[in-house]
Design a protein around this motif. Structure first.
Motif, short mmCIF file in Angstrom:
data_model
loop_
_atom_site.label_atom_id
_atom_site.label_comp_id
_atom_site.label_asym_id
_atom_site.label_seq_id
_atom_site.Cartn_x
_atom_site.Cartn_y
_atom_site.Cartn_z
N GLU A 1 0.81 -1.21 0.00
CA GLU A 1 0.00 0.00 0.00
C GLU A 1 0.85 1.26 0.00
N ARG A 2 2.09 1.14 0.47
CA ARG A 2 2.97 2.31 0.60
C ARG A 2 3.86 2.54 -0.62
N ASP B 1 2.54 4.77 -9.22
CA ASP B 1 2.84 4.48 -10.62
C ASP B 1 3.50 3.12 -10.82
N ILE B 2 3.77 2.40 -9.74
CA ILE B 2 4.28 1.03 -9.83
C ILE B 2 3.09 0.09 -10.00
N GLY C 1 9.91 4.09 2.07
CA GLY C 1 9.50 5.33 1.43
C GLY C 1 10.42 5.73 0.31
N ALA C 2 11.60 5.13 0.27
CA ALA C 2 12.55 5.42 -0.80
C ALA C 2 13.22 4.14 -1.30
#
Length: 425
Positions: A147-148, A152-153, A275-276
């Motif tokens: 979900e995080r 666009d993936i 997040g990255a």
């Protein structure tokens, strides 16, 4: 509700796959009236949850559905998806099951007077016995961390994968290296896509060894006759991940190390996304070594069988790694990786919430012995290692069904006898 108006069946089968229709076949052989409820279409998952290049990983000669053994021209080959569907269509035609498609079972509950009340999307019925033939692969598993991930993936589950062209241009991350994950990674790799593969602890085996398919050797060694009670892991074997191998193009090994040499990027188990960056366990070397250890161990058992039985065969060999990870990579920056899609190949979870009968253990798994539960009249069929390795496949599901139907026939005879004695009294 007037119970007298509810239709009664001696046996209700829930699920119209090969397990349910195998049970129907044997019930017909014994003249036991029954109905099969299938929420979609018979053999639905084979048509809708397999990719275009899917094929069996077991040779065709092992396809022995009751009354319908494989009779094609290539017994040592591996049926492709369209051939599998044709084989199953022929099986359905041979069985002529009393099936009601498009009917979901909402709830099965015991009745005070015995038997079961079955609520379906087309009405209510009662039954003396219920056979759960819906398998154990109901809900695709996708981790909550999905979900995080950036919107666009493109993310799909293995059950939704069909071919490389359905995914956007760019690299593809395949998560999981069991049978589906390894084969989907291969499918994408052969299609020319750049693949990143998060490797799990799945074992692997050779396709051919010492002049024969490994399945043929293992069959001669009675491996497929071994019951769950005889297996060293006992019921723990039901939790094992299947060995990865393929029947594609006539059959071959799947060697992830070879894929790495050809440009596939391998990582350990995917654990999180911060997040990255994607975060992986540093267990890739351990996973690859473990898979190879199983591969060589199976071959060594075949070597022993050949020696003990003085069989003339080509010489023995031991797999030597063709590649090793230079370093473990615990992190991957998602933005710069080029990854445009993720295929989740981490399995399914069962959903038996509709079965309101106390036949489950603390983990929610059915408790049974060869498909027979402690609750009289409730049976399971088609689960992995229900009794032997072939229980969840075309190889032995028919024998499991015959065993269960014999038990059902005995159960009904006992009830009839009790009713007769009660009337006489």
């Amino acid at each position: 509700m007037n119970e007298n108006l509810i239709q009664h069946y001696p046996v209700v089968i829930v699920g119209g796959g090969q397990a349910g229709l195998s049970t129907s076949y044997h019930l017909r052989q014994q003249g036991i009236d029954h109905v099969v409820f299938e929420k979609n279409k018979a053999m639905h998952s084979w048509e809708t949850q397999r990719w275009d290049n899917f094929c069996l990983v077991t040779p065709n000669w092992q396809c022995e559905l009751p009354g319908h053994p494989y009779a094609g021209p290539d017994p040592d080959g591996f049926m492709k998806k369209d051939e599998i569907l044709s084989y199953l269509k022929g099986f359905r035609a041979a069985v002529e099951p009393p099936i009601r498609e498009g009917v979901s079972v909402r709830r099965v509950a015991p009745q005070p007077q015995g038997g079961f009340h079955v609520s379906t999307t087309s009405g209510e019925v009662t039954a003396d016995a219920v056979v759960v033939a819906s398998g154990g692969y109901h809900e695709p598993i996708v981790p909550r961390m999905a979900e995080r991930l950036p919107a666009d993936i493109v993310q799909i589950h293995s059950a939704q994968y069909r071919n490389a062209d359905q995914l956007p241009a760019g690299d593809v991350l395949v998560v999981g290296s069991g049978q589906s994950g390894a084969q989907i990674a291969e499918d994408l790799h052969l299609a020319g896509r750049k693949v990143h593969l998060a490797v799990g602890n799945a074992p692997r085996c050779a396709r051919f060894y010492r002049g024969r398919d490994v399945v043929s050797w293992l069959a001669d060694m009675s491996y497929y006759e071994m019951s769950v009670d005889e297996h060293p892991l006992r019921e723990g074997v039901r939790d094992n991940t299947n060995h990865y191998v393929t029947g594609r193009d006539g059959g071959r090994d799947i060697d992830l190390r070879k894929f790495a040499l050809e440009g596939m990027e391998l990582y350990g188990v995917l654990r999180d996304y911060d997040g990255a960056e994607l975060i992986f366990e540093t267990n890739l070397t351990q996973a690859l070594d473990g898979a190879d250890r199983t591969y060589n161990g199976i071959n060594a058992a075949i070597d022993h069988h050949i020696l003990e039985n003085r069989i003339d065969a080509p010489p023995a060999s031991v797999y030597e790694p063709v590649w090793a990870p230079p370093t473990e990579r615990p992190r991957l920056d998602l933005a710069s990786s080029g990854i445009a899609a993720i295929v989740w190949c981490i399995g399914f979870r069962p959903d038996f919430r509709w079965l309101d009968v106390p036949v489950f253990n603390g983990a929610g798994h059915p408790q049974h012995r060869r498909g027979v539960t402690q609750r009289e009249g409730v049976y399971f069929i088609g689960l992995p290692w229900l009794h032997t390795w072939g229980s969840g496949r075309f190889g032995s599901v028919g024998r499991d069904a015959a065993y269960i139907v014999d038990h059902i026939a005995g159960h009904m005879a006992a009830r009839t006898g009790q009713a007769t004695q009660g009337s006489a009294a």
